[in-house]
Design a protein around this motif. Structure first.
Motif, PDB file in Angstrom:
ATOM      1  N   ARG A 531       0.837  -1.203   0.000  1.00 50.16           N
ATOM      2  CA  ARG A 531       0.000   0.000   0.000  1.00 50.16           C
ATOM      3  C   ARG A 531       0.869   1.248   0.000  1.00 50.16           C
ATOM      4  NH1 ARG A 531      -5.069   1.422   3.977  1.00 50.16           N
ATOM      5  NH2 ARG A 531      -5.652  -0.681   3.296  1.00 50.16           N
ATOM      6  N   ILE A 532       0.486   2.231  -0.828  1.00 51.24           N
ATOM      7  CA  ILE A 532       1.135   3.538  -0.797  1.00 51.24           C
ATOM      8  C   ILE A 532       0.448   4.332   0.311  1.00 51.24           C
ATOM      9  CG2 ILE A 532       1.651   5.645  -2.087  1.00 51.24           C
ATOM     10  CD1 ILE A 532       1.489   4.027  -4.639  1.00 51.24           C
ATOM     11  N   SER A 533       1.112   4.467   1.430  1.00 49.25           N
ATOM     12  CA  SER A 533       0.521   5.114   2.600  1.00 49.25           C
ATOM     13  C   SER A 533       1.562   5.992   3.268  1.00 49.25           C
ATOM     14  CB  SER A 533      -0.019   4.059   3.575  1.00 49.25           C
ATOM     15  OG  SER A 533       1.032   3.211   4.007  1.00 49.25           O
ATOM     16  N   GLY A 534       1.187   6.584   4.391  1.00 54.64           N
ATOM     17  CA  GLY A 534       2.118   7.456   5.096  1.00 54.64           C
ATOM     18  C   GLY A 534       2.356   8.740   4.325  1.00 54.64           C
ATOM     19  N   GLU A 535       3.536   9.273   4.438  1.00 51.52           N
ATOM     20  CA  GLU A 535       3.860  10.559   3.840  1.00 51.52           C
ATOM     21  C   GLU A 535       3.696  10.596   2.320  1.00 51.52           C
ATOM     22  OE1 GLU A 535       4.799  13.711   5.356  1.00 51.52           O
ATOM     23  OE2 GLU A 535       3.654  12.539   6.812  1.00 51.52           O
ATOM     24  N   PRO A 536       4.069   9.545   1.563  1.00 45.06           N
ATOM     25  CA  PRO A 536       3.906   9.621   0.106  1.00 45.06           C
ATOM     26  C   PRO A 536       2.470   9.926  -0.332  1.00 45.06           C
ATOM     27  CG  PRO A 536       5.353   7.803   0.662  1.00 45.06           C
ATOM     28  CD  PRO A 536       4.805   8.321   1.959  1.00 45.06           C
ATOM     29  N   THR A 537       1.487   9.520   0.472  1.00 43.30           N
ATOM     30  CA  THR A 537       0.100   9.798   0.089  1.00 43.30           C
ATOM     31  C   THR A 537      -0.154  11.299  -0.045  1.00 43.30           C
ATOM     32  OG1 THR A 537      -0.559   7.857   1.363  1.00 43.30           O
ATOM     33  CG2 THR A 537      -2.301   9.359   0.693  1.00 43.30           C
ATOM     34  N   PHE A 538       0.525  12.096   0.797  1.00 38.72           N
ATOM     35  CA  PHE A 538       0.285  13.532   0.820  1.00 38.72           C
ATOM     36  C   PHE A 538       0.941  14.251  -0.363  1.00 38.72           C
ATOM     37  CE2 PHE A 538      -0.289  11.996   5.134  1.00 38.72           C
ATOM     38  CZ  PHE A 538      -1.538  12.531   5.433  1.00 38.72           C
ATOM     39  N   ARG A 539       1.639  13.481  -1.224  1.00 41.42           N
ATOM     40  CA  ARG A 539       2.146  14.072  -2.459  1.00 41.42           C
ATOM     41  C   ARG A 539       1.000  14.544  -3.365  1.00 41.42           C
ATOM     42  NH1 ARG A 539       6.573   9.278  -3.747  1.00 41.42           N
ATOM     43  NH2 ARG A 539       8.209  10.016  -2.328  1.00 41.42           N
ATOM     44  N   LYS A 585       0.323  14.158  10.399  1.00 39.34           N
ATOM     45  CA  LYS A 585      -0.856  14.250   9.536  1.00 39.34           C
ATOM     46  C   LYS A 585      -1.557  12.893   9.479  1.00 39.34           C
ATOM     47  CE  LYS A 585       1.437  15.567   5.835  1.00 39.34           C
ATOM     48  NZ  LYS A 585       2.823  15.731   6.281  1.00 39.34           N
ATOM     49  N   SER A 586      -2.845  12.880   9.777  1.00 38.74           N
ATOM     50  CA  SER A 586      -3.642  11.661   9.642  1.00 38.74           C
ATOM     51  C   SER A 586      -4.492  11.725   8.373  1.00 38.74           C
ATOM     52  CB  SER A 586      -4.537  11.469  10.863  1.00 38.74           C
ATOM     53  OG  SER A 586      -5.377  10.342  10.679  1.00 38.74           O
ATOM     54  N   ASN A 587      -5.243  12.795   8.212  1.00 36.58           N
ATOM     55  CA  ASN A 587      -6.004  12.981   6.973  1.00 36.58           C
ATOM     56  C   ASN A 587      -6.206  14.471   6.734  1.00 36.58           C
ATOM     57  OD1 ASN A 587      -8.074  12.194   9.294  1.00 36.58           O
ATOM     58  ND2 ASN A 587      -9.077  13.702   7.969  1.00 36.58           N
ATOM     59  N   ILE A 588      -6.253  14.835   5.459  1.00 41.41           N
ATOM     60  CA  ILE A 588      -6.394  16.230   5.063  1.00 41.41           C
ATOM     61  C   ILE A 588      -7.383  16.301   3.902  1.00 41.41           C
ATOM     62  CG2 ILE A 588      -5.230  18.177   3.922  1.00 41.41           C
ATOM     63  CD1 ILE A 588      -2.734  17.515   5.496  1.00 41.41           C
ATOM     64  N   ARG A 598     -10.448  25.479 -10.095  1.00 41.02           N
ATOM     65  CA  ARG A 598     -10.735  25.063  -8.734  1.00 41.02           C
ATOM     66  C   ARG A 598     -10.754  23.547  -8.650  1.00 41.02           C
ATOM     67  NH1 ARG A 598     -12.112  28.245  -4.833  1.00 41.02           N
ATOM     68  NH2 ARG A 598     -13.264  26.611  -3.764  1.00 41.02           N
ATOM     69  N   THR A 599     -10.236  23.026  -7.528  1.00 35.30           N
ATOM     70  CA  THR A 599     -10.181  21.587  -7.366  1.00 35.30           C
ATOM     71  C   THR A 599     -10.318  21.241  -5.893  1.00 35.30           C
ATOM     72  OG1 THR A 599      -8.885  19.598  -7.911  1.00 35.30           O
ATOM     73  CG2 THR A 599      -7.669  21.487  -7.083  1.00 35.30           C
ATOM     74  N   THR A 600     -10.599  19.989  -5.628  1.00 32.42           N
ATOM     75  CA  THR A 600     -10.621  19.469  -4.264  1.00 32.42           C
ATOM     76  C   THR A 600      -9.707  18.260  -4.216  1.00 32.42           C
ATOM     77  OG1 THR A 600     -12.498  17.980  -4.681  1.00 32.42           O
ATOM     78  CG2 THR A 600     -13.006  20.228  -3.937  1.00 32.42           C
ATOM     79  N   VAL A 601      -9.120  18.018  -3.053  1.00 34.90           N
ATOM     80  CA  VAL A 601      -8.261  16.847  -2.907  1.00 34.90           C
ATOM     81  C   VAL A 601      -8.273  16.402  -1.447  1.00 34.90           C
ATOM     82  CG1 VAL A 601      -6.200  18.298  -2.604  1.00 34.90           C
ATOM     83  CG2 VAL A 601      -5.937  15.905  -3.285  1.00 34.90           C
ATOM     84  N   GLY A 602      -8.370  15.117  -1.270  1.00 37.58           N
ATOM     85  CA  GLY A 602      -8.318  14.542   0.069  1.00 37.58           C
ATOM     86  C   GLY A 602      -7.306  13.410   0.095  1.00 37.58           C
ATOM     87  N   CYS A 603      -6.655  13.226   1.230  1.00 37.40           N
ATOM     88  CA  CYS A 603      -5.681  12.136   1.362  1.00 37.40           C
ATOM     89  C   CYS A 603      -5.533  11.799   2.844  1.00 37.40           C
ATOM     90  CB  CYS A 603      -4.324  12.515   0.763  1.00 37.40           C
ATOM     91  SG  CYS A 603      -3.741  14.156   1.233  1.00 37.40           S
ATOM     92  N   SER A 604      -5.210  10.548   3.110  1.00 34.53           N
ATOM     93  CA  SER A 604      -5.053  10.110   4.499  1.00 34.53           C
ATOM     94  C   SER A 604      -3.767   9.329   4.662  1.00 34.53           C
ATOM     95  CB  SER A 604      -6.240   9.241   4.921  1.00 34.53           C
ATOM     96  OG  SER A 604      -6.148   7.952   4.357  1.00 34.53           O
ATOM     97  N   HIS A 605      -3.270   9.309   5.891  1.00 34.43           N
ATOM     98  CA  HIS A 605      -2.037   8.595   6.209  1.00 34.43           C
ATOM     99  C   HIS A 605      -2.173   7.112   5.904  1.00 34.43           C
ATOM    100  CE1 HIS A 605       1.352   7.109   8.666  1.00 34.43           C
ATOM    101  NE2 HIS A 605       1.872   8.321   8.458  1.00 34.43           N
ATOM    102  N   LYS A 606      -3.399   6.586   5.971  1.00 33.56           N
ATOM    103  CA  LYS A 606      -3.624   5.160   5.695  1.00 33.56           C
ATOM    104  C   LYS A 606      -3.608   4.842   4.207  1.00 33.56           C
ATOM    105  CE  LYS A 606      -6.268   4.030   9.851  1.00 33.56           C
ATOM    106  NZ  LYS A 606      -7.555   3.473  10.370  1.00 33.56           N
TER     107      LYS A 606
END
Length: 979
Positions: A531-539, A585-588, A598-606
């Protein structure tokens, strides 16, 4: 099926004994027979009825190629037992009954001999009972409209479906309507053949049914089934004169054709009954041509239609009449006062006038080509030298090609009931996924077939091996939460998606179920997935400009406090904790701009990533591809993606100083701004024509924002001010005199209470409601001095800003125009309320259109003289105008439509806004903008600023505007000053 007796049985028996003649007509030897598209369509339909009778099929034949006789020929050639033919209108029903009763054309060409008896035909014109439906057993063919069948009770409709063996739908692009769908559902699993000239629905959804035969319009033209089309354009930008010019041209063509012996008629197309009545006033003066007005509310409409067929009237002014089902070859000239915006309707309309008849001349269309408000494909029809025969061919081919492309994607999935059922559901998943690194050899989509779970059963599964995609639907039953029993359960349907992006070896998995269900699916279709998780997700947050965090979840390592969620004013306090490492960071979830949109983006540490959006599976796959680029880009440092994020703080006690710019709420984009209006004292103003002024600070708790607008007559109006009161823990807008229309009229101030204005401050912060948003890295930025360009204004009266109608060059705007005139091919004076910019200057090459927006401001006089200096007040308004204009990014043809609209509105007042070039340039640019990059640049012109004396305060305001424009558009801002 009811017992076959009487004439019905005799007819059906004759069809069984009849040998249908499939001979092809030979024009050179005048040998009668079927037309080429008729023969091919019959072979395709008969083959389909043998190979896949339960699958709906579509046959595409352009208007005028013999579609109706093909349908009738299929009845006998296919020996169809009893057929319901569904048509969209009463006139078409009547014509089809008449043609079906006689089979005249098929007998003339020898396709049907005397051996085959004419069918017994019954028409359904009103609701029937179940018993009355059974009386239709005497008919071989039943013709109905969906409107008539809408009045059927469900058991009666099912009785009708049980009575019939086949369903044929004519003009199938109407099938989106609920009334049609209800009939199709009743005939489920029975042979259904759809005939249409335009296989794309008006709601842009795919037409259900595989295209088994498509006769291209190009072939129809080459094979001589269409008369040539002549386009006679007129060009009149003054809207008050346009209708008369079109009418004069069309009547002249009609008179000329009739003088040459052609019995041609003129059809005048209007968009509404009111418009038709207005246009009829222009045409009724030609009494010798017997004009007539007809629409759905005209008295004696049936009688008038009969007289039109008898050619009693030479000019017919109508609204959506004489279309599908109306066969009058003499209609050869069309005056198009109001263009169809839909390609489907346009092609249908054109087809009515292009039928081949050796006694008639070519079809002629007249339209005003100035400022056409149609999509870019239809805009090609309204060019100066448009070849309508070629354009309608290309548009038709393009639209049909897209439908076939959709089918190609679907056909990559196996040809089974599962795929058909899945796409029949029109899946519209949420844009979300979890991404995994998976080696290619461990991607095993075929394993999905073995899905098994005691509480969840596999219902539908389809695998597209070519596109590396899995779509799966399961049914899960769980105990209800409010009772301890197994006698009743909750039933949930779960959608699973998987897409493997081969270049990055990345697998994306989506599930509408929970995490355990997702993991079960993942382990089934892959092995050793990481799984791609942790900090790389926030890329995935990388590249988002003016990013505003809507909510943030933090993981904390304190005893008794593992997780906290933050929204609103809490967010800026936790950003520092993220940056200094005291929280993770857990989720943003954030909003912002990417590539100017305009755009939206969500990502989580999981590892979950998402957008606040739902769309088609095709769009979900494209989103996965874009996400894969960021997730796998090792050069993106996740710890830096929040460095420019906007913080927020609650405004208390007093409004901040230095507010210099106001704009509409962020919920209003340019796409819907033109659909919104304000009403003041019964006068209506389009929101694009309303301009907000610089906010005024009345006292610590009160702001006023002035509004001015351009009225329909072109005059400027001062609207009531908007008042904003700061409360203890809230804010309140006040503007009771004004109402807002979107689309229904409501309170403007109540709307603003929910959707507050955006205010920009000198320090670079933004105010929405009672919160201030800012990025520490962009606060108090000064404009780079290198972007200042001093001009020598000579003796120019720099205290005068605008050129006005008389093109006064001794003004700031006039001097600017002279200075830049040779640098551009087109220059537009857009000065006035609702402007995009004071000067819009354009040049282009083969790849891009460069648009420079010049915002001009005068230098105020002091003691009767205008002296450049360091006054910060001189830059407030012009910086606000420049910041506001950034919203025109990515608007493509809407940008040029706006200029053309402004040009037309000014002409009646003698104000020609085009300083260099002509209106045709705007039309050509509007057509080019779809395949050319539009590059916007922003220029502030204020001779009141002295480059030598420019103050820190001036540079701060300019820097704020520069930072805002740069963040949203990526463009630099030039600032023109005095020396």
């Amino acid at each position: 099926m009811a017992v076959e007796t009487g004439k019905y049985a005799d007819v059906y028996r004759s069809w069984q004994q009849h040998l249908f003649n499939f001979n092809l007509a030979v024009r050179e030897t005048q040998t009668p027979g079927l037309r080429k598209p008729q023969l091919a369509a019959l072979y395709a339909a008969l083959g389909h009825l043998v190979m896949a009778p339960a699958t709906p099929a579509t046959i595409v034949m352009p208007t005028g190629t013999g579609k109706t006789d093909t349908m009738l020929g299929l009845l006998i050639a296919g020996r169809l037992t009893r057929t319901l033919v569904l048509v969209p209108s009463d006139p078409l029903r009547s014509q089809l009954v008449e043609k079906c009763t006689e089979l005249k054309k098929l007998r003339e060409i020898g396709a049907v001999s005397a051996t085959a008896l004419n069918p017994v035909v019954r028409a359904i014109g009103s609701s029937l009972s179940a018993d009355e439906v059974q009386q239709l057993v005497e008919a071989n063919v039943i013709v109905a409209t969906p409107q008539a069948l809408q009045r059927f009770e469900q058991p009666t409709l099912e009785a009708l479906a049980g009575l019939c063996s086949h369903l044929i739908i004519d003009e199938a692009h109407h099938v989106a309507a609920q009334t049609w769908s209800r009939v199709k559902n009743a005939f489920n699993n029975k042979p259904c053949l759809q005939f249409t000239a335009t296989p794309f629905r008006e709601d842009n959804q795919p037409l259900d049914g595989k295209i088994i035969y498509n006769y291209p319009l190009k072939d129809a033209q080459n094979d001589g089934y269409f008369k040539a089309i002549e386009f006679h354009p007129v060009r009149e930008y003054n809207l008050e004169l346009a209708d008369q010019v079109v009418a004069d041209k069309a009547v002249a063509l009609l008179r000329d054709d009739r003088a040459r012996g052609f019995n041609h008629l003129l059809i005048v197309r209007a968009r509404s009954q009111k418009r038709a009545a207005e246009l009829f006033e222009l045409y009724k003066q030609h009494e010798d041509l017997s004009p007539i007005l007809i629409h759905s509310k005209v008295h004696n409409r049936a009688k008038l239609l009969g007289e039109i067929v008898e050619k009693k009237y030479k000019i017919i002014v109508c609204v959506n009449m004489l279309g599908e089902g109306f066969d009058l070859p003499e209609l050869k000239i069309a005056a198009i006062h109001d263009q169809h915006r839909s390609p489907a309707v346009t092609l249908q309309f054109i087809g009515r006038l292009t039928r081949v008849d050796d006694t008639l001349g070519d079809a002629k269309f007249v339209a005003n080509i100035a400022n056409q408000k149609v999509d870019y494909q239809m805009a090609a029809l309204y060019k100066e030298n448009a070849d309508w025969s070629a354009v309608i061919r290309d548009v038709s081919q393009d639209k049909i090609a897209r439908e076939i492309e959709k089918e190609t994607f679907i056909e990559q999935f196996p040809e089974d009931a599962n795929a058909e059922d899945i796409f029949g559901l029109n899946p519209n998943p949420k844009i979300s996924a979890i991404a995994y690194h998976v080696e290619l050899e461990y991607w095993r989509p075929e394993k999905a077939k073995h899905f098994s779970h005691k509480k969840e059963s596999l219902q539908l599964l389809s695998i597209n091996e070519e596109a590396d995609t899995i779509i799966m639907v399961t049914r899960r039953e769980t105990p209800v939460s409010w009772a301890h029993t197994s006698s009743i359960v909750d039933t949930n349907w779960v959608l699973y998606l998987a897409y493997y992006h081969t270049p990055d070896k990345t697998l994306f998995v989506h599930s509408s179920g929970d995490e355990s269900q997702t993991n079960r699916f993942l382990n089934l279709i892959s092995k050793d997935a990481r799984r791609i998780s942790g900090e790389p997700t926030f890329r995935t947050l990388h590249g988002i400009k003016l990013m505003k965090l809507q909510n943030v979840g933090l993981s904390r390592m304190r005893k008794g406090l593992r997780f906290t969620m933050h929204v609103g004013r809490d967010i800026n306090t936790v950003i520092g904790e993220i940056e200094n490492g005291t929280a993770r960071k857990s989720n943003i979830f954030a909003t912002g701009y990417e590539d100017g949109q305009r755009t939206t983006v969500g990502c989580s540490h999981k590892g979950k990533i998402w957008e606040m959006n739902s769309s088609s599976i095709n769009d979900w796959i494209e989103w996965c591809k874009r996400a894969s680029q960021k997730l796998n880009d090792a050069t993106i440092n996740p710890s830096e993606v929040l460095k420019d994020v906007l913080r927020s703080e609650k405004i208390e006690a007093a409004w901040p100083e230095g507010l210099f710019y106001a704009d509409w709420p962020t919920s209003i984009l340019i796409e819907n701004e033109q659909k919104i209006s304000l009403v003041d004292r019964a006068e209506v103003f389009n929101l694009l024509d309303v301009e907000l002024g610089k906010p005024r600070r009345i006292d610590a708790l009160t702001l006023e924002v002035p509004m001015r607008a351009t009225a329909v007559d072109g005059a400027e109006r001062q609207l009531p001010d908007i008042t904003i009161r700061l409360l203890d823990d809230d804010y309140k807008f006040s503007c009771p005199e004004v109402r807002i229309v979107l689309p229904e009229e409501s309170s403007f101030e109540q709307y603003l209470d929910i959707n507050p204005l955006v205010l920009l401050a000198v320090d670079g912060s933004m105010v929405e409601g009672n919160y201030r948003y800012y990025s520490p890295n962009s606060l108090d930025l000064k404009l780079p001095v290198a972007l200042i360009e001093p001009w020598d204004w000579g003796t120019t009266q720099i205290h005068k800003e605008s050129m006005r109608v008389d093109r006064n060059l001794d003004t700031v705007q006039g001097f600017t125009y002279r200075r830049i005139e040779n640098d551009y091919s087109f220059i537009f004076n857009d000065d006035g309320a609702g402007e995009i910019a004071d000067l819009v200057a354009i040049k282009h090459n083969k790849d891009a259109i460069f648009i420079d927006l010049y915002h001009c401001k005068y230098c105020p006089q002091q003691d009767g003289q205008a002296r450049p200096g360091a006054r910060v007040s001189d830059v407030y308004e012009v910086c606000g105008q420049a910041s506001r204009s950034v919203k025109w990014l990515h608007t493509e043809e809407k940008f040029f439509n706006r200029l053309l609209q402004r040009y037309q509105q000014s002409l009646p007042k003698g104000f020609d806004r085009i300083l260099k070039g002509d209106p045709l340039d705007l039309e050509l640019l509007r057509n080019k903008c779809h395949d050319h990059e539009m590059v916007f640049r922003f220029v502030i012109v204020q001779p009141g600023i002295s480059a030598d004396k420019v103050s820190a305060d001036q540079l701060a305001v300019l820097g704020t505007s520069y930072s805002y424009i740069k963040s949203v558009s990526g463009s630099d801002v030039r600032v023109i000053t005095s020396i």
